[in-house]
Design a protein around this motif. Sequence first.
Motif, PDB file in Angstrom:
ATOM      1  N   LEU A 584      -9.054  -9.817   6.817  1.00 43.39           N
ATOM      2  CA  LEU A 584      -9.611 -11.123   7.319  1.00 43.39           C
ATOM      3  C   LEU A 584     -11.269 -10.887   7.408  1.00 43.39           C
ATOM      4  N   ARG A 585     -11.641  -9.947   8.008  1.00 42.94           N
ATOM      5  CA  ARG A 585     -12.943  -9.813   8.253  1.00 42.94           C
ATOM      6  C   ARG A 585     -13.724  -9.694   6.725  1.00 42.94           C
ATOM      7  N   ASP A 586     -13.266  -8.770   6.137  1.00 41.46           N
ATOM      8  CA  ASP A 586     -13.658  -8.458   4.651  1.00 41.46           C
ATOM      9  C   ASP A 586     -13.850  -9.828   3.937  1.00 41.46           C
ATOM     10  N   GLY A 589     -15.778 -12.818   7.009  1.00 43.88           N
ATOM     11  CA  GLY A 589     -16.839 -12.400   7.495  1.00 43.88           C
ATOM     12  C   GLY A 589     -16.455 -12.071   8.984  1.00 43.88           C
ATOM     13  N   PRO A 590     -17.733 -11.547   9.679  1.00 45.03           N
ATOM     14  CA  PRO A 590     -17.295 -11.196  11.019  1.00 45.03           C
ATOM     15  C   PRO A 590     -16.862 -12.001  12.175  1.00 45.03           C
ATOM     16  N   ASP A 591     -17.021 -13.351  12.044  1.00 45.93           N
ATOM     17  CA  ASP A 591     -16.690 -14.370  13.099  1.00 45.93           C
ATOM     18  C   ASP A 591     -14.952 -14.480  12.994  1.00 45.93           C
ATOM     19  N   ALA A 601       9.726  -4.570  14.305  1.00 45.64           N
ATOM     20  CA  ALA A 601      10.016  -3.880  13.171  1.00 45.64           C
ATOM     21  C   ALA A 601      10.213  -4.982  12.065  1.00 45.64           C
ATOM     22  N   GLY A 602       9.458  -4.664  11.173  1.00 41.50           N
ATOM     23  CA  GLY A 602       9.607  -5.670  10.047  1.00 41.50           C
ATOM     24  C   GLY A 602       8.723  -7.031   9.745  1.00 41.50           C
ATOM     25  N   TYR A 603       8.148  -7.241  11.027  1.00 38.17           N
ATOM     26  CA  TYR A 603       7.353  -8.747  10.867  1.00 38.17           C
ATOM     27  C   TYR A 603       6.015  -8.292  11.961  1.00 38.17           C
ATOM     28  N   MET A 604       4.845  -9.158  11.549  1.00 36.57           N
ATOM     29  CA  MET A 604       3.686  -9.215  12.214  1.00 36.57           C
ATOM     30  C   MET A 604       3.276 -10.721  12.146  1.00 36.57           C
ATOM     31  N   ARG A 605       2.669 -10.802  13.009  1.00 37.90           N
ATOM     32  CA  ARG A 605       1.604 -12.340  13.060  1.00 37.90           C
ATOM     33  C   ARG A 605       0.565 -11.896  13.729  1.00 37.90           C
ATOM     34  N   LEU A 606      -0.520 -12.769  13.235  1.00 36.05           N
ATOM     35  CA  LEU A 606      -1.985 -12.211  13.793  1.00 36.05           C
ATOM     36  C   LEU A 606      -2.867 -13.738  13.914  1.00 36.05           C
ATOM     37  N   ASP A 607      -3.396 -13.956  15.061  1.00 35.08           N
ATOM     38  CA  ASP A 607      -4.140 -15.241  15.554  1.00 35.08           C
ATOM     39  C   ASP A 607      -5.491 -14.726  15.348  1.00 35.08           C
ATOM     40  N   PHE A 608      -6.332 -15.766  14.871  1.00 34.37           N
ATOM     41  CA  PHE A 608      -7.781 -15.236  14.663  1.00 34.37           C
ATOM     42  C   PHE A 608      -8.543 -16.609  14.812  1.00 34.37           C
ATOM     43  N   ASN A 609      -9.736 -16.311  15.124  1.00 30.79           N
ATOM     44  CA  ASN A 609     -10.708 -17.304  15.241  1.00 30.79           C
ATOM     45  C   ASN A 609     -11.195 -18.032  14.159  1.00 30.79           C
ATOM     46  N   TRP A 610     -10.768 -19.152  13.749  1.00 34.54           N
ATOM     47  CA  TRP A 610     -11.251 -19.539  12.176  1.00 34.54           C
ATOM     48  C   TRP A 610     -10.723 -21.351  12.602  1.00 34.54           C
ATOM     49  N   ALA A 611     -11.473 -21.960  11.946  1.00 39.72           N
ATOM     50  CA  ALA A 611     -11.261 -23.502  12.235  1.00 39.72           C
ATOM     51  C   ALA A 611     -10.873 -24.292  10.959  1.00 39.72           C
ATOM     52  N   GLN A 612     -10.868 -23.550   9.601  1.00 35.52           N
ATOM     53  CA  GLN A 612     -10.459 -24.230   8.570  1.00 35.52           C
ATOM     54  C   GLN A 612      -9.126 -23.431   7.907  1.00 35.52           C
ATOM     55  N   PRO A 613      -8.011 -24.254   7.374  1.00 35.38           N
ATOM     56  CA  PRO A 613      -7.174 -23.411   6.521  1.00 35.38           C
ATOM     57  C   PRO A 613      -7.514 -22.765   5.666  1.00 35.38           C
ATOM     58  N   LEU A 614      -6.739 -21.346   5.453  1.00 31.40           N
ATOM     59  CA  LEU A 614      -7.283 -20.576   4.249  1.00 31.40           C
ATOM     60  C   LEU A 614      -6.490 -21.103   2.966  1.00 31.40           C
ATOM     61  N   SER A 615      -7.283 -21.127   1.959  1.00 28.51           N
ATOM     62  CA  SER A 615      -6.974 -21.538   0.574  1.00 28.51           C
ATOM     63  C   SER A 615      -5.917 -20.429   0.304  1.00 28.51           C
ATOM     64  N   GLU A 621      -6.230 -13.000  -1.506  1.00 29.23           N
ATOM     65  CA  GLU A 621      -7.291 -11.843  -1.380  1.00 29.23           C
ATOM     66  C   GLU A 621      -7.007 -10.973  -0.391  1.00 29.23           C
ATOM     67  N   VAL A 622      -6.603 -11.737   1.009  1.00 27.70           N
ATOM     68  CA  VAL A 622      -6.372 -11.008   2.085  1.00 27.70           C
ATOM     69  C   VAL A 622      -5.201 -10.007   1.950  1.00 27.70           C
ATOM     70  N   GLU A 623      -3.903 -10.486   1.212  1.00 24.94           N
ATOM     71  CA  GLU A 623      -2.903  -9.712   1.118  1.00 24.94           C
ATOM     72  C   GLU A 623      -3.288  -8.680   0.070  1.00 24.94           C
ATOM     73  N   GLU A 624      -4.128  -8.895  -0.894  1.00 30.75           N
ATOM     74  CA  GLU A 624      -4.466  -7.620  -1.854  1.00 30.75           C
ATOM     75  C   GLU A 624      -5.094  -6.659  -1.026  1.00 30.75           C
ATOM     76  N   ILE A 625      -6.086  -6.884  -0.313  1.00 32.46           N
ATOM     77  CA  ILE A 625      -7.032  -5.957   0.329  1.00 32.46           C
ATOM     78  C   ILE A 625      -6.229  -5.367   1.014  1.00 32.46           C
ATOM     79  N   ALA A 626      -5.126  -5.829   1.908  1.00 26.24           N
ATOM     80  CA  ALA A 626      -3.980  -4.891   2.735  1.00 26.24           C
ATOM     81  C   ALA A 626      -3.312  -4.009   2.007  1.00 26.24           C
ATOM     82  N   ASN A 627      -2.784  -4.394   0.901  1.00 27.35           N
ATOM     83  CA  ASN A 627      -1.875  -3.598   0.177  1.00 27.35           C
ATOM     84  C   ASN A 627      -2.838  -2.602  -0.711  1.00 27.35           C
TER      85      ASN A 627
END
Length: 889
Positions: A584-586, A589-591, A601-615, A621-627
């Motif tokens: 997400l930072r990549d 950005g750093p905000d 086991a098998g599941y994760m969720r992450l909340d982060f500071n951001w005001a707009q929905p992700l396209s 892109e986020v999924e591809e960077i992680a994989n």
Amino acid sequence: MQTAEIKSRFLQFFADRGHTIVPSASLVSDDPTVMFTIAGMVPFIPYMTGVVPAPYPRAASVQKCIRTNDIEEVGKTPRHGTFFQMGGNFSFGDYFKREAIEFAFTFLTTAEDEGGLGFDSKDLWVTVYKDDDVARDAWLEISDIPEERIQRLGAETNFWSAGKPGGPAGPDSEIFFDRGPAYGIDGGPATDDDRYVEIWNLVFMQYERGVDLGDGTFELLGDLPQRNIDTGIGLERIAFLKQGVENMYETDQVRPVLDRAAELSGKTYGDDAEDDVRMRVVADHVRSALMLITDGVQPSNEGRGYILRRLLRRAIRNMRLLGVETATFPELFPASMRAMRDAYPEVERDFDRTSRIAYTEEALFLRTLAQGTTIFEEAAASAHEQGAVIIPGDTAFKLHDTFGFPIDLTLEMAEEAGLSVNREKFDELMSEQRARAKADARSRRSALADLSVYSDFRAKGETAFLGYDELRLESQVLGLIVNGVSVPVARVGDRAEIILAETTLYAEAGGQDSDQGWISSPTGGFESTVVDVQRPVPGLIAHTVDVTLGEIAVGDTVETIVDEQYRRQANQAHSATHLIHAALRDTLGPDAHQAGSYNKAGYMRLDFNWAQPLSVDTRSEVEEIANNAIRQNHDVVTRVLPIDEAKALGARALFGEKYGSVVRMVDIGGPWSRELCGGTHVANSAQIGLVNLIGESSVGAQNRRVEALVGRDAFSEFAAERAVVRELSAGLKVPREEIPGRMHDLFASLKAAEKRIAELESAQLARQVPALLESAVDAGGSRLVAASIGNVHSADDVRRLALDLRERLGVDAAVVALAGVADGKPAIVVATNEAARERGAKAGALVKLAAGILGGGGGGKPDVAQGGGQDASKLPDALAAIRSELAGA
């Protein structure tokens, strides 16, 4: 003397006298019954109660505090603030009354050039508990304050308790500064006059508190095992006295915001008493909000977030009362940051994030104010039309509860409109809401275990967690708890908490759910299933188990066994959380700071500071960077090191999370993902296997949440999606790659068909117009068209036709009442022209009458209104009621 200097003098004075200097804890309290750190002693409560052994005999701190119980007094008195700094010196079974009094008097009266505060003892008054001869005598022996300025007062002012049975209690002694006869009456602190400013409170904790006696007092159960000292000195109060200003709002850390508010409003501070209060409220609340957001609190509609939102909105509202209706936080928050950064460097370091949150919240509330103003204007217009002079109390409550309008803002707007507000009804509804909130708070508190049950176990030392390297080990049972009570034995059928000397089972923390597993005896005579693992007090791990075989006793040896498969999947999920955060930072950005997480086991969720929905593209892109990080097989390296060293290396900490002086740092791919984390992890990123982002949503105006399946669960989800794709491919008779195009064609065809049907229905309705116009009859001096037009696509069709008929009926008094059936539900629309309204025909009232007959409700403006119900067979009766109402009028 600047506030930061008062702080440094205080800490140095007590460091020179053998006190361990403890940094300020977060404003977010560890105590589950308290939202915020409300006093300097809060971080030390476990040591004072004996639940956790004190790591030092004496300590001192300057603690950041938030209190909002007196929020309505902010700005009106010289001393009430929501954020304040409390210096405190503490003794845990070490020194007691005489030493505490000597320290306080010495620091206050020692000359400034010798490191003290330089107060003249002739300006000081002291209060002691009415029966505390020891404290009174100590003051007379140690100080030169005469006996007539040492006042004995009752328990309501000079006897302190922790507020609940089992907690510490004891008399206290308070020190006051006399501002002089220009500020009030003679008579000392007993007069409760603002002339006498309390600057220090010395609490002598020596008793164990019992139950309430019903008259505002409580019984004392006896002496505590050790006597403690808890003191509190108010830095803001000392500052305004030492700086020669009139109140805390004019001190060096608050005045810059007040001055900026004055400039923005075009007002002059000191010219108008009401405006002065408003400026002081703005200055106080902006500083409090700055400090809360810096400590990780986010605006929301509940808990801590609600308190923060209330502070922000009160600041906005007071700027409005000062005549400024545009955004002001971009001017006010930087002023507060500059005033506070010397004492708290983090406010400048985190200001990009803090300011973005504050500015967004202001923009949202300004829009909310516009919406609420519309509601108010409709209510005011309705009152004027009905000849009323009062806005209903439930309308004022709705504005408060739904739109965040403080009642005084509604009162101000009502006065401008020549109206008043039914304050009695508003107060009644507010009382009901408070009663519900208090009942909910009581139920939550009653659900919390009495933590004193853990004190004896914690006194034996910390529970060692050895589960990073081992999944099973033998350990000794230190304690057993059943139904909140310490017991010697737990048997089959019991749900028990087991306290061990060491364990391999991970206790829920840092967003990671607790381990699953078993606790059994090495000989096989006892077995239990672990259902939860928690840290009820710092340093102690409690295992909640269901006993399935035999019995267990304190002192027995047992084996902790981690469910290996569950732990492996939990490791994958926790490490994947770190990868998603870095991705997400990549991408953003750093905000894009992490604001919370949960993984199992098998599941994760992450909340982060951001005001707009992700396209969709951003999510991919986020999924591809992680994989991609998984495929690169990064080593996962953990190190234990001092927190300052970890931060210097760029380790990221979660806002609001508590960290000790020594921390565990987890690297995945070196500095790319470097976080402070106590959770369990894979050995290398390839062991995560796969990450599948399954959701992205809002969890607040400025927070987003991503959810993902990890490892085997991620693969199973992809397999299920592949099966769906195969079924679509077979059903549509096209290859997989052509499915989107084929679906697009189908949707386009469906949309065209729906448009054609709507056109046909509209034409059919239009053909009814001549007959409907011919059906117009006189009703109370107005031409009335009242008819049912049968089945319609939606209630909007009825509305459009009614408005068309009203226009065709011309300028003479006319009323149109049309009904139709949409999806089996009756809908009714009434439209009136100006001439009909002058004769008393109001669309809203007529619709409400008809909708009641239909078993529903409705309403609207006097010119057009809409309603509905449940029983379409009653449409003739509803239309007849409208005819009768108009004829009678």
